[in-house]
Design an enzyme around this catalytic site. Structure first.
Site: not given
Ligand code: GLA
Length: 369
Positions: A37, A174, A125
């Protein structure tokens, strides 16, 4: 385009709203990140998985007002009218507009555009709804105006739109997962070279995505926002005299620990989570899901203690998931809320999900994959 199942509903929404059939429809998935991350804007490794059945679909038709974009979204139950000449206005249609400007500015100036959008991806989310919207917008605009671009180039363009037009200094994970990924399959990506490998995960195990109910906010996200972390990583690079934190590895941890707080923590997280990705890929290939679970646990701890991007709810959900039998659990995505991803044996997944939603009032299960 293939994706008929995912686009049937947006096609119908377009017809209902505009009174005629769209010229093109397209769909792009969201992603869950399994390990690594905030490593992506540090030239590091990531391990996202494009999601099955959770994504954004779009229908486009040429309009009759040159330069005017009429965009209808079911999620916001509203239409936004924009002009291809507009700048950013802090609205959801900025993502669409930025993409159209990037790949089809002259065409839209000529034809105008009618747009319908539908999403099965909840906003906030942490499953990259904005990247899916960017990628699908670019794919559809290219198809409408008869242009070709590789999936990798679409991802690169989409990220540039988010950085330069929307103003969010994100990495490429992403957009890459949404554009290039294969739903349900993990993707090991080197964000520095864009070399990637698809890695299958165990058929006997499931990843459960639990929305915490705490929405994350990354653009201007307060004093502890995403942009602050990006700036801290740059400062850590200067202190450590490297160009990118991914130039460092576990053998540099002593040097890293010696730089001032909180830069030492930030750099330590990047080095450690980068290593978690490498070890995680090895564990997947060795079918060692217990080891993969341990790495997820270590990754959550690193996000909590060193990168300091978790919140009380995601910490508690991750911890409770382990006590309910998960092999690993971690917050996934940009941070400060969003979702937790937990790894569990498939035959225990149903019971596990029931216990989680019974225990956490605000939580919901978004996917079992
Ligand atoms: C957001 C960004 C990504 C990545 C993640 C954290 O999703 O868009 O580029 O930095 O946060 O890993």
């Amino acid at each position: 385009m293939a994706e008929e199942r995912e686009t049937a509903s947006v096609r119908a929404a377009f017809e209902k709203h505009f009174g005629l059939a769209p010229d093109v429809v397209a769909y792009s998935p969201g992603r869950v990140n399994l390990l690594g991350e905030h490593t992506d804007y540090n030239g590091g490794f990531v391990l996202p998985m494009a999601l099955r059945g959770l994504g954004v679909s779009i229908a486009l038709g040429k309009g009759d007002k040159p330069g005017v974009i009429e965009a209808y979204s079911d999620t916001f139950a509203e239409t936004e009218i924009r002009n291809i000449e507009d700048g950013r206005q802090g609205r959801w249609s900025d993502y669409l507009l930025g993409c159209l400007k990037a790949v089809a500015a002259e065409d839209v100036a000529r034809t105008g555009l009618c747009v319908a959008l539908e999403t099965t991806l909840p906003m906030g989310a942490g499953l990259s709804s904005s990247a899916a919207l960017e990628v699908v917008s670019i794919k559809a605009a290219l198809a409408l105006y008869g242009r070709q671009m590789s999936a990798v180039d679409v991802a690169v363009k989409a990220r540039a739109v988010e950085n330069e037009f929307v103003g969010m200094p994100c990495g490429i994970m992403d957009q890459f997962a949404s554009s290039v990924g294969d739903p349900g399959v993990a993707m090991f990506l080197n964000t520095n070279t864009l070399a990637y490998e698809l890695v299958t995960t165990s058929a006997e195990h499931a990843f459960v995505i639990i929305a915490s109910g705490v929405s994350h906010q990354l653009v201007d996200g307060g004093e502890d926002g995403y942009a602050t972390r990006v700036a801290e990583c740059k400062a850590a690079c200067a202190a450590l005299q490297v160009e990118m934190l991914s130039d460092l590895g576990p053998s540099d941890l002593d040097r890293i620990n010696a730089i001032p707080e909180p830069l030492n923590r930030r750099a330590r997280h990047i080095i450690n989570d980068n290593q978690h990705v490498l070890d995680g890929v090895a564990a997947l290939k060795a079918h060692d899901m217990a080891r993969f679970g341990e790495l997820m646990i270590a990754s959550h701890a690193s996000q909590r203690d060193d990168y300091q991007i978790t919140v009380a709810e995601t910490d508690l959900i991750a911890e409770t998931a382990l006590s309910f039998g998960a092999l690993g659990a971690r917050q996934t995505g940009g941070g400060w809320g969003g979702s937790v991803v937990a790894l569990i044996e498939k035959d225990k997944a149903e019971e596990f999900c029931k216990r989680i939603v019974a225990r956490f009032e605000k939580a919901s299960i978004l996917a079992v994959t």
